[in-house]
Write an enzyme that holds these catalytic residues in place. Structure first.
Site, PDB file in Angstrom:
ATOM      1  N   HIS A 182      11.361 -13.306  34.555  1.00  0.00           N
ATOM      2  CA  HIS A 182      11.547 -12.201  35.219  1.00  0.00           C
ATOM      3  C   HIS A 182      10.412 -11.695  35.975  1.00  0.00           C
ATOM      4  O   HIS A 182       9.535 -11.942  35.558  1.00  0.00           O
ATOM      5  CB  HIS A 182      12.487 -11.028  34.440  1.00  0.00           C
ATOM      6  CG  HIS A 182      13.816 -11.304  33.875  1.00  0.00           C
ATOM      7  ND1 HIS A 182      13.999 -11.961  32.864  1.00  0.00           N
ATOM      8  CD2 HIS A 182      15.035 -10.980  34.530  1.00  0.00           C
ATOM      9  CE1 HIS A 182      15.304 -12.041  32.578  1.00  0.00           C
ATOM     10  NE2 HIS A 182      15.821 -11.327  33.791  1.00  0.00           N
ATOM     11  N   LYS A 189       9.590  -5.739  34.763  1.00  0.00           N
ATOM     12  CA  LYS A 189      10.750  -5.948  33.782  1.00  0.00           C
ATOM     13  C   LYS A 189      10.086  -5.190  32.528  1.00  0.00           C
ATOM     14  O   LYS A 189       8.994  -5.671  31.890  1.00  0.00           O
ATOM     15  CB  LYS A 189      11.311  -7.023  33.436  1.00  0.00           C
ATOM     16  CG  LYS A 189      12.425  -6.998  32.413  1.00  0.00           C
ATOM     17  CD  LYS A 189      13.333  -8.310  32.566  1.00  0.00           C
ATOM     18  CE  LYS A 189      14.414  -8.082  31.422  1.00  0.00           C
ATOM     19  NZ  LYS A 189      15.395  -6.973  31.582  1.00  0.00           N
TER      20      LYS A 189
HETATM   21  N1  LIG Z   1      23.333  -6.513  32.907  1.00  0.00           N
HETATM   22  C1  LIG Z   1      22.820  -6.966  34.118  1.00  0.00           C
HETATM   23  O1  LIG Z   1      23.624  -7.862  34.889  1.00  0.00           O
HETATM   24  C2  LIG Z   1      21.547  -6.467  34.778  1.00  0.00           C
HETATM   25  C3  LIG Z   1      20.890  -5.635  33.928  1.00  0.00           C
HETATM   26  N2  LIG Z   1      19.807  -5.205  34.405  1.00  0.00           N
HETATM   27  C4  LIG Z   1      19.318  -3.962  33.746  1.00  0.00           C
HETATM   28  O2  LIG Z   1      19.323  -2.646  34.222  1.00  0.00           O
HETATM   29  C5  LIG Z   1      18.203  -1.728  33.958  1.00  0.00           C
HETATM   30  C6  LIG Z   1      17.682  -1.480  35.476  1.00  0.00           C
HETATM   31  O3  LIG Z   1      17.086  -2.488  36.109  1.00  0.00           O
HETATM   32  P1  LIG Z   1      16.206  -2.156  37.315  1.00  0.00           P
HETATM   33  O4  LIG Z   1      17.324  -1.866  38.538  1.00  0.00           O
HETATM   34  O5  LIG Z   1      15.593  -3.377  37.933  1.00  0.00           O
HETATM   35  O6  LIG Z   1      15.323  -0.985  37.097  1.00  0.00           O
HETATM   36  P2  LIG Z   1      14.771   0.184  37.731  1.00  0.00           P
HETATM   37  O7  LIG Z   1      13.640   0.613  37.173  1.00  0.00           O
HETATM   38  O8  LIG Z   1      14.565  -0.494  39.199  1.00  0.00           O
HETATM   39  O9  LIG Z   1      15.969   1.017  37.906  1.00  0.00           O
HETATM   40  C7  LIG Z   1      16.124   1.918  36.756  1.00  0.00           C
HETATM   41  C8  LIG Z   1      16.572   3.516  37.666  1.00  0.00           C
HETATM   42  O10 LIG Z   1      17.103   4.319  36.341  1.00  0.00           O
HETATM   43  C9  LIG Z   1      16.558   5.463  36.887  1.00  0.00           C
HETATM   44  N3  LIG Z   1      16.521   6.632  35.854  1.00  0.00           N
HETATM   45  C10 LIG Z   1      15.431   6.599  34.796  1.00  0.00           C
HETATM   46  N4  LIG Z   1      15.978   7.610  34.018  1.00  0.00           N
HETATM   47  C11 LIG Z   1      17.090   8.180  34.499  1.00  0.00           C
HETATM   48  C12 LIG Z   1      18.129   9.262  34.133  1.00  0.00           C
HETATM   49  N5  LIG Z   1      17.759  10.144  33.088  1.00  0.00           N
HETATM   50  N6  LIG Z   1      19.029   9.479  34.994  1.00  0.00           N
HETATM   51  C13 LIG Z   1      19.364   8.652  36.018  1.00  0.00           C
HETATM   52  N7  LIG Z   1      18.726   7.524  36.446  1.00  0.00           N
HETATM   53  C14 LIG Z   1      17.315   7.431  35.725  1.00  0.00           C
HETATM   54  C15 LIG Z   1      15.103   5.073  37.343  1.00  0.00           C
HETATM   55  O11 LIG Z   1      14.401   6.416  38.072  1.00  0.00           O
HETATM   56  P3  LIG Z   1      12.538   6.320  38.026  1.00  0.00           P
HETATM   57  O12 LIG Z   1      12.211   4.920  38.452  1.00  0.00           O
HETATM   58  O13 LIG Z   1      12.410   7.284  38.964  1.00  0.00           O
HETATM   59  O14 LIG Z   1      12.262   6.702  36.476  1.00  0.00           O
HETATM   60  C16 LIG Z   1      15.338   3.970  38.374  1.00  0.00           C
HETATM   61  O15 LIG Z   1      15.666   4.512  39.544  1.00  0.00           O
HETATM   62  C17 LIG Z   1      17.329  -2.705  33.225  1.00  0.00           C
HETATM   63  O16 LIG Z   1      17.466  -2.402  31.873  1.00  0.00           O
HETATM   64  C18 LIG Z   1      17.690  -4.257  33.377  1.00  0.00           C
HETATM   65  O17 LIG Z   1      17.354  -5.263  32.383  1.00  0.00           O
HETATM   66  C19 LIG Z   1      19.150  -5.617  35.582  1.00  0.00           C
HETATM   67  C20 LIG Z   1      19.873  -6.490  36.482  1.00  0.00           C
HETATM   68  C21 LIG Z   1      21.136  -7.105  35.943  1.00  0.00           C
HETATM   69  O1  LIG Z   2      15.601  -6.391  34.419  1.00  0.00           O
HETATM   70  C1  LIG Z   2      16.082  -7.380  35.276  1.00  0.00           C
HETATM   71  O2  LIG Z   2      15.904  -7.828  36.421  1.00  0.00           O
HETATM   72  C2  LIG Z   2      17.486  -8.000  34.659  1.00  0.00           C
HETATM   73  N1  LIG Z   2      17.898  -7.858  33.595  1.00  0.00           N
HETATM   74  C3  LIG Z   2      18.936  -8.441  32.824  1.00  0.00           C
HETATM   75  C4  LIG Z   2      18.394  -8.946  31.498  1.00  0.00           C
HETATM   76  O3  LIG Z   2      17.638  -8.363  30.834  1.00  0.00           O
HETATM   77  O4  LIG Z   2      18.938 -10.029  31.306  1.00  0.00           O
HETATM   78  C5  LIG Z   2      19.837  -9.162  33.794  1.00  0.00           C
HETATM   79  C6  LIG Z   2      18.817 -10.181  34.701  1.00  0.00           C
HETATM   80  O5  LIG Z   2      18.409 -11.231  34.150  1.00  0.00           O
HETATM   81  C7  LIG Z   2      17.900  -9.382  35.449  1.00  0.00           C
END
Ligand SMILES: NC(=O)C1=CN([C@@H]2O[C@H](COP(=O)(O)OP(=O)(O)OC[C@H]3O[C@@H](n4cnc5c(N)ncnc54)[C@H](OP(=O)(O)O)[C@@H]3O)[C@@H](O)[C@H]2O)C=CC1
Ligand SMILES: O=C(O)C1=N[C@H](C(=O)O)C[C@H](O)C1
Length: 269
Positions: free
Chosen positions: A158, A162
């Site tokens: 990743h 992450k």
């Molecule tokens: N299940 C799936 O298919 C996938 C899962 N994921 C998961 O999704 C999550 C997010 O990934 P990603 O988008 O890359 O991460 P990011 O860090 O880019 O995004 C997370 C967001 O959540 C915000 N946030 C933090 N605290 C709060 C709150 N209390 N209320 C609302 N928003 C909040 C952050 O703000 P700030 O940065 O300002 O703190 C940030 O904008 C991770 O756990 C990742 O592993 C990702 C891709 C696919």
């Molecule tokens: O954090 C990410 O970017 C992603 N998180 C998910 C994971 O923890 O598997 C899904 C995807 O691989 C991207």
């Protein structure tokens, strides 16, 4: 004419949040009714489309989930564990479908989400893409067909931002492999090898994590035997695959019985 389901996106400034806002606002089967971020975020009060650098979408970024959730039939949540657990309670109160993509949830977090799912539909998966969910099924099938002469190793890669490891996807694949073998993952999980680890224990399922650059997400499930090796691989090159799965889950959950579901349920796999 029936009203389209109103969808709230939590964590709109994030990598996934921005992708979700884009796809929800383009989707003809739903309407974007809310955009949430954490308190103190610089986007609060701005139109979410403008904050993302595009056209106005008519939805202001808010840090008041209670107010925003009053308009929601679904909330799509790819944020951080604490925000997701707090949202689970609010989604339950609003009887809104809670689509959870957030990974790195602790056992305690999962118990709270389970409790909330007594009142609302929760769809949670460490990976919402069609390809990975298919890989989960293939992994279970291959693990069931082979005995422990084949060592199972899961390798994931990743981007450098992450924060959790093993990834949610790697854990899903590990669960599937353990399930195929008829054991519980907790009893065979081997992650974080370092130093004099000793020989590999027969039957263990190993995890390795690579972090670097802008890698969207790559997962290999390796079945390593004597003289041969089977590798099942998924490579994500575009976060839209996760967001498309999440939108599908938000629609699929409408009118369904409260409870916890996953993407295998949504995709019918
Ligand atoms: N299940 C799936 O298919 C996938 C899962 N994921 C998961 O999704 C999550 C997010 O990934 P990603 O988008 O890359 O991460 P990011 O860090 O880019 O995004 C997370 C967001 O959540 C915000 N946030 C933090 N605290 C709060 C709150 N209390 N209320 C609302 N928003 C909040 C952050 O703000 P700030 O940065 O300002 O703190 C940030 O904008 C991770 O756990 C990742 O592993 C990702 C891709 C696919
Ligand atoms: O954090 C990410 O970017 C992603 N998180 C998910 C994971 O923890 O598997 C899904 C995807 O691989 C991207």
């Amino acid at each position: 004419m029936s009203k389209l389901p109103g969808v709230v996106v939590n964590g709109v400034s994030g990598r996934m949040g921005q992708m979700l806002v884009k796809l929800v606002s383009e989707n003809k089967a739903m309407q974007l009714v809310g955009a949430l971020e954490r308190s103190g975020h610089e986007w609060i009060g701005q139109d979410v489309g403008v904050a993302m650098g595009g056209a106005e979408l008519g939805v202001l970024v808010s840090d008041n989930p209670l107010e925003v959730m009053a308009k929601a039939q679904a909330v799509i949540d790819f944020t951080v564990p604490a925000a997701t657990v707090a949202m689970a309670e609010l989604a339950a109160q609003a009887r809104a479908v809670h689509v959870i993509g957030t990974t790195g949830l602790s056992d305690d977090d999962l118990a709270k989400i389970k409790a909330a799912s007594r009142h609302s539909v929760v769809v949670r998966a460490g990976n919402m893409s069609l390809g990975v969910n298919l890989l989960v099924q293939l992994t279970k099938q291959v693990a069931a067909a082979l005995d422990a002469d084949f060592d199972i190793e899961i390798v994931e890669a990743h981007h450098r931002h992450k924060v959790d490891a093993p990834s949610g996807t790697a854990l899903m694949l590990g669960e599937a492999a353990a399930d195929g073998r008829g054991v519980s993952l907790a009893t065979v999980k081997d992650s974080g090898r370092d130093g004099i680890t000793g020989e590999r224990k027969r039957g263990d399922i190993g995890f390795s994590a690579i972090r670097g650059g802008d890698i969207v997400g790559e997962h290999d499930v390796i079945f390593a035997g004597e003289g041969e090796r089977i590798v099942l691989r998924h490579m994500a090159t575009d976060r839209a695959i996760f967001a498309r799965g999440a939108l599908k889950a938000a629609l699929w959950g409408q009118g369904r019985k409260p409870g916890e579901y996953n993407m295998l349920d949504v995709l019918g796999l």
